[in-house]
Design an enzyme around this catalytic site. Structure first.
Site, mmCIF file in Angstrom:
data_model
loop_
_atom_site.group_PDB
_atom_site.id
_atom_site.type_symbol
_atom_site.label_atom_id
_atom_site.label_comp_id
_atom_site.label_asym_id
_atom_site.label_seq_id
_atom_site.Cartn_x
_atom_site.Cartn_y
_atom_site.Cartn_z
ATOM 1 N N SER A 38 13.825 20.794 -17.462
ATOM 2 C CA SER A 38 12.355 21.425 -17.763
ATOM 3 C C SER A 38 12.706 22.983 -18.871
ATOM 4 O O SER A 38 13.683 23.035 -18.051
ATOM 5 C CB SER A 38 12.167 22.050 -15.990
ATOM 6 O OG SER A 38 10.964 23.152 -16.176
ATOM 7 N N GLU A 90 8.169 7.524 -17.527
ATOM 8 C CA GLU A 90 6.880 7.965 -17.003
ATOM 9 C C GLU A 90 6.590 7.788 -18.591
ATOM 10 O O GLU A 90 5.376 7.392 -18.757
ATOM 11 C CB GLU A 90 6.822 9.696 -17.126
ATOM 12 C CG GLU A 90 7.239 10.477 -15.730
ATOM 13 C CD GLU A 90 7.464 11.754 -15.280
ATOM 14 O OE1 GLU A 90 6.806 12.325 -16.509
ATOM 15 O OE2 GLU A 90 8.465 12.787 -14.620
ATOM 16 N N LYS A 133 15.187 20.950 -12.569
ATOM 17 C CA LYS A 133 14.560 19.907 -13.054
ATOM 18 C C LYS A 133 15.312 19.105 -13.493
ATOM 19 O O LYS A 133 16.419 19.405 -14.035
ATOM 20 C CB LYS A 133 13.379 20.209 -14.096
ATOM 21 C CG LYS A 133 11.593 21.252 -12.779
ATOM 22 C CD LYS A 133 12.084 20.251 -11.246
ATOM 23 C CE LYS A 133 11.116 19.290 -11.905
ATOM 24 N NZ LYS A 133 9.742 19.327 -12.711
ATOM 25 N N HIS A 169 0.760 -0.307 -0.098
ATOM 26 C CA HIS A 169 0.166 -0.096 0.106
ATOM 27 C C HIS A 169 1.054 0.919 0.182
ATOM 28 O O HIS A 169 0.295 2.257 0.600
ATOM 29 C CB HIS A 169 -1.046 -0.073 1.378
ATOM 30 C CG HIS A 169 -1.859 -1.219 1.580
ATOM 31 N ND1 HIS A 169 -2.831 -1.974 0.389
ATOM 32 C CD2 HIS A 169 -1.077 -1.900 2.448
ATOM 33 C CE1 HIS A 169 -3.218 -2.770 1.167
ATOM 34 N NE2 HIS A 169 -2.332 -3.026 2.109
#
Ligand code: ARG
Length: 471
Positions: A289, A302, A295, A168
């Site tokens: 970024s 992803e 970043k 979880h």
């Protein structure tokens, strides 16, 4: 078909029609734009077909020679990029045949004897799958090897790298990093196995089934099957031209593989976040970024997550296209190719990119071990320690639960409460020492160092097995 008809712009099926096809029809029904990539398989299928026609005496040796040499020219044109398509080329099959006929004249016009595009396309696509799915399998195994080599390296560090195991997404029990990485390797090996299984089943040559019912000519499908390297020829001509099970099976195997890659991707997104900080990516495998200078993003991870949806979509679109199709060939079947090509291309790229990303990433052993040594991760070990002292597990669970509750309520470290506890005490408090809980986890297949060597051995054997199936 004479050369004149072809250059007049007639389609291959022009005989029955008074007028040529409308531009709109061609624009809507063509498949050349995507089946062009079957050119080598189409030529291979034609070569086998022509040789078979010669050997059963339907085609003269000299016509056979002329077609073979025209096919060689067509192949050379494709290889050099000089092959030119014409507006009447509906698909790769018509394009190759049209060009062979231009080169070999009447002999070329005999190429399609006893053959239909229906058995031709089924043959081409199976040949394509045999080659391309093998490549995908190769990249699956390569990624497994990256995981295994990172796992072995993590185990040979002192101490071996460890991190919290989660359920979880909550801290559960400590695990070796190698154990975690190998969990993904096992899933990927099942994917490799599923792909091998699909390859074995699709190894059937449909050539000789004709449009749907075979031929009145004395064709020999066994000969073409042998020449093309298929395990066997079809047994039922209707099935041969309408079966796309192999497309669906490959798309399923790739979908599940994509789901596994998406789970790996999600973990790396988490691991490389500031909150986890378990790993950092090599610059070459991370993106920046356009606005936020600080970043460093895990875009490969992803996209491995994001593209799984597309792979599943491709499976669903093919299954939906197939459902309810009457035997035998229907033009709907042309819709098998784009999803298949897309899934194979996408998953191959994902596998290569993830292998590069994982093999070059740096693990932060410090962050992982601090997290793995969090007190709460020892709770189960405390309960099991009580079990070894003879307490029923349910009761032990309750004792440790109250230790946790007291620790939270009084902001006291669990270890202090354990030390002072009448049923626990000093010996139990030893379990909180760094790495001890993990060390004790050594049942077969468990996450601790005691069980790791056997798992490694089993995994290496499975990798060798997967490689042998590919050789
Ligand atoms: N382009 C077609 C396909 O991909 C080839 C077979 C067409 N056959 C036909 N009878 N229209 O499925």
């Amino acid at each position: 078909m004479s050369e004149k008809n072809v250059s007049d712009g007639a389609a291959l099926w022009h005989g029955r029609f008074e007028l040529g096809p409308a531009d709109e029809l061609m624009a809507y029904t063509e498949s050349l734009s995507f089946d062009m990539r079957l050119w080598a398989d189409d030529i291979a299928g034609s070569r086998a077909h022509v040789s078979m026609l010669v050997s059963v005496g339907i085609l003269s040796a000299s016509d056979g020679q002329a077609i073979h040499s025209a096919l060689n020219t067509v192949e050379a044109e494709f290889l050099s990029g000089s092959f030119t398509f014409e507006p009447t080329d509906e698909d790769i099959h018509t394009a190759v045949e049209r060009r062979v006929t231009q080169i070999a004249g009447d002999a070329g016009a005999r190429l399609h004897t006893g053959r239909s595009r229906n058995d031709q396309v089924a043959t081409d696509l199976r040949l394509w799958c045999k080659r391309e799915v093998r490549t995908v399998r190769h990249h699956v195994v390569a990624l497994v090897e990256v995981l295994e080599s990172r796992a072995a390296a993590a185990d040979s560090a002192t101490p071996p790298l460890r991190l919290p195991g989660y359920t979880h997404v909550q801290h559960a029990q400590p695990v070796l990093l190698s154990h975690h990485l190998r969990a993904h390797a096992w899933a990927l090996l099942r994917d490799a196995d599923r792909l091998a299984d699909a390859l074995e089943r699709l190894d059937v040559s449909p050539l000789g089934a004709g449009a749907l019912a075979g031929s009145s000519l004395p064709l020999n499908p066994q000969l073409t099957a042998d020449e093309l390297g298929f395990a066997r020829p079809f047994a039922n001509s209707l099935d041969a031209v309408s079966d796309r099970d192999y497309v669906a099976e490959i798309l399923f195997a790739i979908s599940l593989l994509g789901v596994h890659l998406s789970r790996i991707g999600e973990e790396w997104v988490l691991w490389t976040s500031a909150e986890f900080g378990f790993a950092s990516l090599d610059d070459a495998y991370a993106t920046g970024s356009s606005m936020l200078p600080q970043k460093k993003n895990a875009d490969i991870a992803e996209l491995a997550r994001g593209k799984a949806g597309r792979l599943i979509g491709n499976l669903v679109s093919v299954l939906t296209m197939l459902k309810g199709l009457p035997l035998a060939y229907n033009r709907d079947l042309q819709e098998d190719k784009e999803p298949l090509f897309d899934s194979v291309d996408q998953v191959r790229r994902a596998l290569i990119a993830l292998a590069g990303m994982i093999s070059t990433a740096t693990f932060n052993a410090e962050r992982m071990s601090v997290a793995a040594d969090t007190e709460a991760l020892v709770a189960t070990d405390l309960a099991e320690w009580l079990v070894q002292k003879g307490m029923p597990f349910r009761q032990a669970h309750g004792v440790v639960g109250s230790v946790v509750r007291e620790s939270l309520a009084s902001h006291t470290p669990m270890v202090d409460i354990v030390r002072a506890h009448p049923e626990l005490g000093d010996e139990a408090a030893q379990l909180f020492a760094s790495g001890v809980a993990l060390q004790r986890r050594q049942s077969p297949g468990a996450a601790g160092p005691g069980a790791a060597p056997l798992q490694r051995q089993l995994l290496l054997a499975e990798i060798a097995n997967a490689k042998e199936k590919m050789s």
